[in-house]
Scaffold this motif. Structure first.
Motif, PDB file in Angstrom:
ATOM      1  N   GLU A 122       0.821  -1.211   0.000  1.00 29.85           N
ATOM      2  CA  GLU A 122       0.000   0.000   0.000  1.00 29.85           C
ATOM      3  C   GLU A 122       0.856   1.263   0.000  1.00 29.85           C
ATOM      4  N   VAL A 150      -5.289  -1.326  -0.407  1.00 26.19           N
ATOM      5  CA  VAL A 150      -5.765  -0.040   0.113  1.00 26.19           C
ATOM      6  C   VAL A 150      -7.287  -0.068   0.229  1.00 26.19           C
ATOM      7  N   CYS A 151      -7.948  -0.645  -0.761  1.00 25.16           N
ATOM      8  CA  CYS A 151      -9.412  -0.770  -0.728  1.00 25.16           C
ATOM      9  C   CYS A 151      -9.858  -1.573   0.483  1.00 25.16           C
ATOM     10  N   ASP A 153      -8.206  -1.956   3.289  1.00 22.26           N
ATOM     11  CA  ASP A 153      -7.895  -1.088   4.426  1.00 22.26           C
ATOM     12  C   ASP A 153      -9.063  -0.132   4.695  1.00 22.26           C
ATOM     13  N   LEU A 154      -9.541   0.516   3.640  1.00 26.12           N
ATOM     14  CA  LEU A 154     -10.619   1.493   3.774  1.00 26.12           C
ATOM     15  C   LEU A 154     -11.957   0.825   4.062  1.00 26.12           C
ATOM     16  N   ARG A 157     -12.102  -0.008   7.750  1.00 24.34           N
ATOM     17  CA  ARG A 157     -12.317   1.219   8.519  1.00 24.34           C
ATOM     18  C   ARG A 157     -13.764   1.680   8.424  1.00 24.34           C
ATOM     19  N   GLU A 158     -14.325   1.623   7.220  1.00 21.95           N
ATOM     20  CA  GLU A 158     -15.684   2.118   7.016  1.00 21.95           C
ATOM     21  C   GLU A 158     -16.718   1.236   7.729  1.00 21.95           C
TER      22      GLU A 158
END
Length: 223
Positions: A122, A150-151, A153-154, A157-158
């Protein structure tokens, strides 16, 4: 409450060690895998089930059947070179597969802790002045595999922010074991270093799964 772990990618580098590690610690463990030709150990409280992460219905079925308290999400298309050649399949596995997993977990009565295996890919190229890398380092991936992580990861989090799903994100750095019959050139280079290197590799994977356990334990301790 007895801990039940679902480990996606149980046939993989870290997953194959993690399922055995958790089993020795008294967990009930379910390992999911994509390919049916893999040989798995027969141990108490350890079972394996096929699962294509691109099949959202299958993921929902597995979570409903086993009701895991923890999910170690390690399953992915993990080769950057393959991600260049076939970015669509990489995103279907790594992004859509992860989305199906989080969606299935969101609808469970008791939402599990989800430990997501993200990647040092990332970060992309990190200048020498920024080493050792911190979590504050900008994410600038250089290939579709890194972008897919990265997707994830996000996404993790979301789903924590929107649905209060307990999420742990880890960014794993490079490692490669030596398997019998492995044709990967990294494996051949390691094999050439002899038994001492093989012992070091074994220690590396043991330390990796122990680190995963410690991260989870630290998260569960009261602040």
């Amino acid at each position: 409450m007895k801990k039940t772990a679902l480990v996606t990618g149980a046939e993989g580098f870290v997953g194959s060690h993690l399922v055995k590690f958790l089993q020795t610690k008294g967990w009930s463990v379910i390992g999911s895998y994509l390919h049916g030709s893999v040989s798995f150990p027969e141990l108490p409280n350890l079972r394996f089930t096929p699962c294509d992460l691109g099949n959202g219905q299958r993921i929902t079925q597995i979570l409903a059947r086993y009701e895991p308290t923890h999910i170690f999400h390690l399953g992915a298309q993990s080769l950057p070179t393959v991600s260049w050649a076939d970015p669509v399949t990489t995103f279907q596995s790594n992004v859509m597969g992860s989305l199906y997993l989080f969606e299935a977990a969101r609808h469970m009565k008791r939402r599990p802790v989800i430990v997501s295996a993200c990647s040092s890919a990332e970060y992309g190229n990190v200048p020498a002045s920024a080493i050792p890398v911190t979590e504050e380092q900008h994410l600038r991936p250089l290939h579709p595999y890194g972008i897919s992580k990265v997707c994830l990861d996000l996404l993790a989090r979301e789903y924590f922010l929107d649905y209060n799903i307990p999420a742990v994100i880890i960014r794993l750095f490079n490692g490669h074991p030596v398997f019998e019959g492995d044709t990967n050139h990294f494996a051949h280079r390691l094999t050439a270093l002899g038994k001492r290197q093989l012992a070091a590799e074994s220690s590396f994977w043991e330390q990796s799964v122990q680190a995963l356990s410690k991260i989870l334990t630290a998260r569960e301790q009261p602040a």
